[in-house]
Design an enzyme around this catalytic site. Sequence first.
Site, PDB file in Angstrom:
ATOM      1  N   ARG A 146      15.751 -13.384  12.764  1.00  0.00           N
ATOM      2  CA  ARG A 146      16.705 -13.319  13.874  1.00  0.00           C
ATOM      3  C   ARG A 146      18.008 -14.007  13.482  1.00  0.00           C
ATOM      4  O   ARG A 146      18.038 -14.882  12.596  1.00  0.00           O
ATOM      5  CB  ARG A 146      16.146 -13.931  15.145  1.00  0.00           C
ATOM      6  CG  ARG A 146      15.774 -15.410  15.094  1.00  0.00           C
ATOM      7  CD  ARG A 146      16.928 -16.334  15.422  1.00  0.00           C
ATOM      8  NE  ARG A 146      16.480 -17.669  15.800  1.00  0.00           N
ATOM      9  CZ  ARG A 146      17.163 -18.773  15.584  1.00  0.00           C
ATOM     10  NH1 ARG A 146      18.311 -18.729  14.927  1.00  0.00           N
ATOM     11  NH2 ARG A 146      16.704 -19.951  15.974  1.00  0.00           N
ATOM     12  N   GLU A 245      19.748 -18.576  24.943  1.00  0.00           N
ATOM     13  CA  GLU A 245      20.413 -19.777  24.417  1.00  0.00           C
ATOM     14  C   GLU A 245      21.816 -19.424  23.891  1.00  0.00           C
ATOM     15  O   GLU A 245      22.778 -20.159  24.086  1.00  0.00           O
ATOM     16  CB  GLU A 245      19.556 -20.381  23.306  1.00  0.00           C
ATOM     17  CG  GLU A 245      20.198 -21.587  22.687  1.00  0.00           C
ATOM     18  CD  GLU A 245      19.273 -22.305  21.712  1.00  0.00           C
ATOM     19  OE1 GLU A 245      18.054 -22.306  21.913  1.00  0.00           O
ATOM     20  OE2 GLU A 245      19.813 -22.877  20.748  1.00  0.00           O
ATOM     21  N   ARG A 249      21.121 -12.765  20.618  1.00  0.00           N
ATOM     22  CA  ARG A 249      20.164 -13.015  19.542  1.00  0.00           C
ATOM     23  C   ARG A 249      19.711 -11.646  19.053  1.00  0.00           C
ATOM     24  O   ARG A 249      19.248 -10.819  19.858  1.00  0.00           O
ATOM     25  CB  ARG A 249      18.944 -13.801  20.031  1.00  0.00           C
ATOM     26  CG  ARG A 249      19.192 -15.288  20.234  1.00  0.00           C
ATOM     27  CD  ARG A 249      19.184 -16.044  18.906  1.00  0.00           C
ATOM     28  NE  ARG A 249      19.541 -17.448  19.082  1.00  0.00           N
ATOM     29  CZ  ARG A 249      18.677 -18.418  19.274  1.00  0.00           C
ATOM     30  NH1 ARG A 249      17.384 -18.169  19.321  1.00  0.00           N
ATOM     31  NH2 ARG A 249      19.091 -19.667  19.404  1.00  0.00           N
ATOM     32  N   CYS A 291      23.725 -24.344  19.779  1.00  0.00           N
ATOM     33  CA  CYS A 291      23.014 -25.489  19.196  1.00  0.00           C
ATOM     34  C   CYS A 291      23.446 -25.660  17.735  1.00  0.00           C
ATOM     35  O   CYS A 291      23.506 -24.685  16.987  1.00  0.00           O
ATOM     36  CB  CYS A 291      21.507 -25.250  19.263  1.00  0.00           C
ATOM     37  SG  CYS A 291      20.533 -26.597  18.578  1.00  0.00           S
ATOM     38  N   THR A 293      21.859 -26.599  15.278  1.00  0.00           N
ATOM     39  CA  THR A 293      20.829 -26.205  14.303  1.00  0.00           C
ATOM     40  C   THR A 293      20.974 -24.738  13.906  1.00  0.00           C
ATOM     41  O   THR A 293      20.374 -24.305  12.929  1.00  0.00           O
ATOM     42  CB  THR A 293      19.400 -26.388  14.866  1.00  0.00           C
ATOM     43  OG1 THR A 293      19.254 -25.540  16.012  1.00  0.00           O
ATOM     44  CG2 THR A 293      19.120 -27.820  15.247  1.00  0.00           C
ATOM     45  N   ARG A 300      17.081 -17.302  11.266  1.00  0.00           N
ATOM     46  CA  ARG A 300      15.729 -17.890  11.187  1.00  0.00           C
ATOM     47  C   ARG A 300      14.777 -16.778  10.785  1.00  0.00           C
ATOM     48  O   ARG A 300      14.566 -15.824  11.532  1.00  0.00           O
ATOM     49  CB  ARG A 300      15.294 -18.510  12.515  1.00  0.00           C
ATOM     50  CG  ARG A 300      13.961 -19.271  12.383  1.00  0.00           C
ATOM     51  CD  ARG A 300      13.660 -20.119  13.602  1.00  0.00           C
ATOM     52  NE  ARG A 300      12.847 -19.455  14.582  1.00  0.00           N
ATOM     53  CZ  ARG A 300      11.522 -19.423  14.621  1.00  0.00           C
ATOM     54  NH1 ARG A 300      10.823 -20.039  13.658  1.00  0.00           N
ATOM     55  NH2 ARG A 300      10.874 -18.796  15.581  1.00  0.00           N
ATOM     56  N   ARG A 329       6.326 -24.246  13.329  1.00  0.00           N
ATOM     57  CA  ARG A 329       6.313 -24.200  14.797  1.00  0.00           C
ATOM     58  C   ARG A 329       4.956 -23.685  15.266  1.00  0.00           C
ATOM     59  O   ARG A 329       4.171 -23.182  14.471  1.00  0.00           O
ATOM     60  CB  ARG A 329       7.408 -23.255  15.325  1.00  0.00           C
ATOM     61  CG  ARG A 329       8.814 -23.750  15.050  1.00  0.00           C
ATOM     62  CD  ARG A 329       9.874 -22.846  15.694  1.00  0.00           C
ATOM     63  NE  ARG A 329      11.222 -23.362  15.431  1.00  0.00           N
ATOM     64  CZ  ARG A 329      12.340 -22.847  15.922  1.00  0.00           C
ATOM     65  NH1 ARG A 329      12.279 -21.778  16.706  1.00  0.00           N
ATOM     66  NH2 ARG A 329      13.508 -23.367  15.657  1.00  0.00           N
ATOM     67  N   GLU A 334       9.038 -22.475  19.339  1.00  0.00           N
ATOM     68  CA  GLU A 334       9.424 -23.877  19.355  1.00  0.00           C
ATOM     69  C   GLU A 334       8.744 -24.650  20.492  1.00  0.00           C
ATOM     70  O   GLU A 334       8.567 -24.103  21.588  1.00  0.00           O
ATOM     71  CB  GLU A 334      10.938 -23.892  19.587  1.00  0.00           C
ATOM     72  CG  GLU A 334      11.575 -25.178  19.245  1.00  0.00           C
ATOM     73  CD  GLU A 334      13.081 -25.042  19.357  1.00  0.00           C
ATOM     74  OE1 GLU A 334      13.565 -24.234  20.165  1.00  0.00           O
ATOM     75  OE2 GLU A 334      13.757 -25.752  18.616  1.00  0.00           O
TER      76      GLU A 334
HETATM   77  P1  ADP Z   1      13.877 -18.490  18.066  1.00  0.00           P
HETATM   78  O1  ADP Z   1      13.202 -17.827  16.958  1.00  0.00           O
HETATM   79  O2  ADP Z   1      14.768 -17.529  18.746  1.00  0.00           O
HETATM   80  O3  ADP Z   1      14.526 -19.739  17.627  1.00  0.00           O
HETATM   81  P2  ADP Z   1      11.333 -19.357  19.320  1.00  0.00           P
HETATM   82  O4  ADP Z   1      10.873 -20.319  18.291  1.00  0.00           O
HETATM   83  O5  ADP Z   1      11.202 -19.798  20.738  1.00  0.00           O
HETATM   84  O6  ADP Z   1      12.867 -18.954  19.208  1.00  0.00           O
HETATM   85  O7  ADP Z   1      10.543 -18.010  19.113  1.00  0.00           O
HETATM   86  C1  ADP Z   1      10.778 -16.928  19.968  1.00  0.00           C
HETATM   87  C2  ADP Z   1       9.595 -15.991  19.995  1.00  0.00           C
HETATM   88  O8  ADP Z   1       9.467 -15.350  18.745  1.00  0.00           O
HETATM   89  C3  ADP Z   1       8.266 -16.686  20.283  1.00  0.00           C
HETATM   90  O9  ADP Z   1       7.487 -15.879  21.133  1.00  0.00           O
HETATM   91  C4  ADP Z   1       7.629 -16.727  18.913  1.00  0.00           C
HETATM   92  O10 ADP Z   1       6.220 -16.755  18.949  1.00  0.00           O
HETATM   93  C5  ADP Z   1       8.118 -15.416  18.330  1.00  0.00           C
HETATM   94  N1  ADP Z   1       8.039 -15.372  16.873  1.00  0.00           N
HETATM   95  C6  ADP Z   1       8.664 -16.133  15.976  1.00  0.00           C
HETATM   96  N2  ADP Z   1       8.348 -15.785  14.723  1.00  0.00           N
HETATM   97  C7  ADP Z   1       7.489 -14.748  14.825  1.00  0.00           C
HETATM   98  C8  ADP Z   1       6.797 -13.925  13.902  1.00  0.00           C
HETATM   99  N3  ADP Z   1       6.943 -14.094  12.584  1.00  0.00           N
HETATM  100  N4  ADP Z   1       5.998 -12.962  14.380  1.00  0.00           N
HETATM  101  C9  ADP Z   1       5.857 -12.765  15.709  1.00  0.00           C
HETATM  102  N5  ADP Z   1       6.483 -13.481  16.623  1.00  0.00           N
HETATM  103  C10 ADP Z   1       7.291 -14.475  16.210  1.00  0.00           C
HETATM  104  N1  ARG Z   2      17.362 -29.444  21.823  1.00  0.00           N
HETATM  105  C1  ARG Z   2      16.049 -29.207  21.321  1.00  0.00           C
HETATM  106  C2  ARG Z   2      15.597 -30.412  20.508  1.00  0.00           C
HETATM  107  O1  ARG Z   2      16.430 -31.213  20.178  1.00  0.00           O
HETATM  108  C3  ARG Z   2      15.998 -27.957  20.461  1.00  0.00           C
HETATM  109  C4  ARG Z   2      16.752 -28.024  19.179  1.00  0.00           C
HETATM  110  C5  ARG Z   2      16.685 -26.828  18.262  1.00  0.00           C
HETATM  111  N2  ARG Z   2      16.230 -25.646  18.899  1.00  0.00           N
HETATM  112  C6  ARG Z   2      16.947 -24.754  19.549  1.00  0.00           C
HETATM  113  N3  ARG Z   2      16.338 -23.785  20.174  1.00  0.00           N
HETATM  114  N4  ARG Z   2      18.254 -24.787  19.520  1.00  0.00           N
HETATM  115  O2  ARG Z   2      14.424 -30.538  20.206  1.00  0.00           O
END
Ligand code: ADP
Ligand code: ARG
Length: 380
Positions: A146, A245, A249, A291, A293, A300, A329, A334
Amino acid sequence: MNSIRLVRTLTKCMSVRPYSMAPCEILELLEAGYQKLADSDSKSLLKKHLTKPIFDKLKTKVTPSYCSTLLDCIQSGLCNLDSNVGIYAPDPEAYQTFAEIFDPIINDYHKGFGKGAKHPASCFGYGADFPDLDPEQKFILSTRVRCGRSIQDFPFNPCLSEDDYRKLECMITKVLSTLCNEHAGKYYPLAGMEKDVQQKLIDKHYLFKEGDRFLQAANASRFWPTGRGIFINRARTFLVWVNEEDHIRIISMERGGDLGRVYERMIIGLESLAYSLKFSSDSRLGNLTFCPTNLGTTIRASVHIKLPHLGKDRAKLEEMAKKHNLQVRGTSGEHTEAKDGVYDISNTRRMGLTEYQAVGEMHKGISALIEAECQECCKK
Ligand code: ADP
Ligand code: ARG
């Protein structure tokens, strides 16, 4: 004295932005919040880098166009002492106005983006350079890449009005409706979506969760669900989140470990959107996101992976992942736990390297973890 300075500045700003708090209240909250953070055992990067001299220097500053305060930046980290990072940029200018706190945090998170560093020009390279990570399908359930984008001339969540959310959604969905071939699909607004449909999309890992306390405390969930939604292609392999966020995305995902194919699909989707939309970027920081990060490449790249032997000791797995600049994660993303031994492992660094290098770092790291898993298995 400080309070008089902030009162003067904020009073001038009232015409630009209606604050929900009086200026002296903002300063009081900042002072109390800072003390609470300083006295806590928070492991956040905010706590690590927000020294008293920096706090005192920044507490009366506001950004030029949107009048965002230090409280707008750090309130999530002050409320959530268990934050990993603890800071967001309420608008693109905040990275400059509050550079004394953003810069050390950015440097710490993205490893080595120090003083004078400049994010490199974008270079996506070729997905074909990243062969399937798990051709025998023994470890990887799915792969996802993403990136995030912000639309130029709009601030980030805490400064968006309800009308801004609607305008952004309208601009973005208009362009999404022009996508063709594999990327063609349909937009589903969150407003009016049946709760069970929403939950199914979340459970299948397509849709963002609701009620993230870190985002809520950052004032990033106002007017929810107005302007929020998800675009899904026919094969459910290309998704676009609107106004969660970040403004946008862009997500590519599929079963298995074919990182190259997933990455290529994301690039084509992104390029199609970039053709009609102007994104916010900065010559030093790269693509701008809410953010810190996610700055720079905003990429990511993750796998959902089962590592039964390495996973027996989560701390050791995390340590091993860290060596490869990877982050572990939970299964639902997250701030969630791993279910049935499924981990979400992705690149940590998104800045100070190109897209190609960020994905390459993840490819190399995941390959190394799989190799270590196989070695552990052989020992038994
Ligand atoms: P982001 O990737 O946008 O930072 P999250 O960590 O919240 O946010 O993940 C968003 C969604 O994507 C969650 O439901 C997570 O389980 C899913 N996800 C992340 N990586 C994978 C993957 N490799 N396969 C399937 N789902 C994934
Ligand atoms: N603010 C949250 C923390 O400090 C998330 C930080 C990174 N993740 C995000 N989705 N931007 O733990």
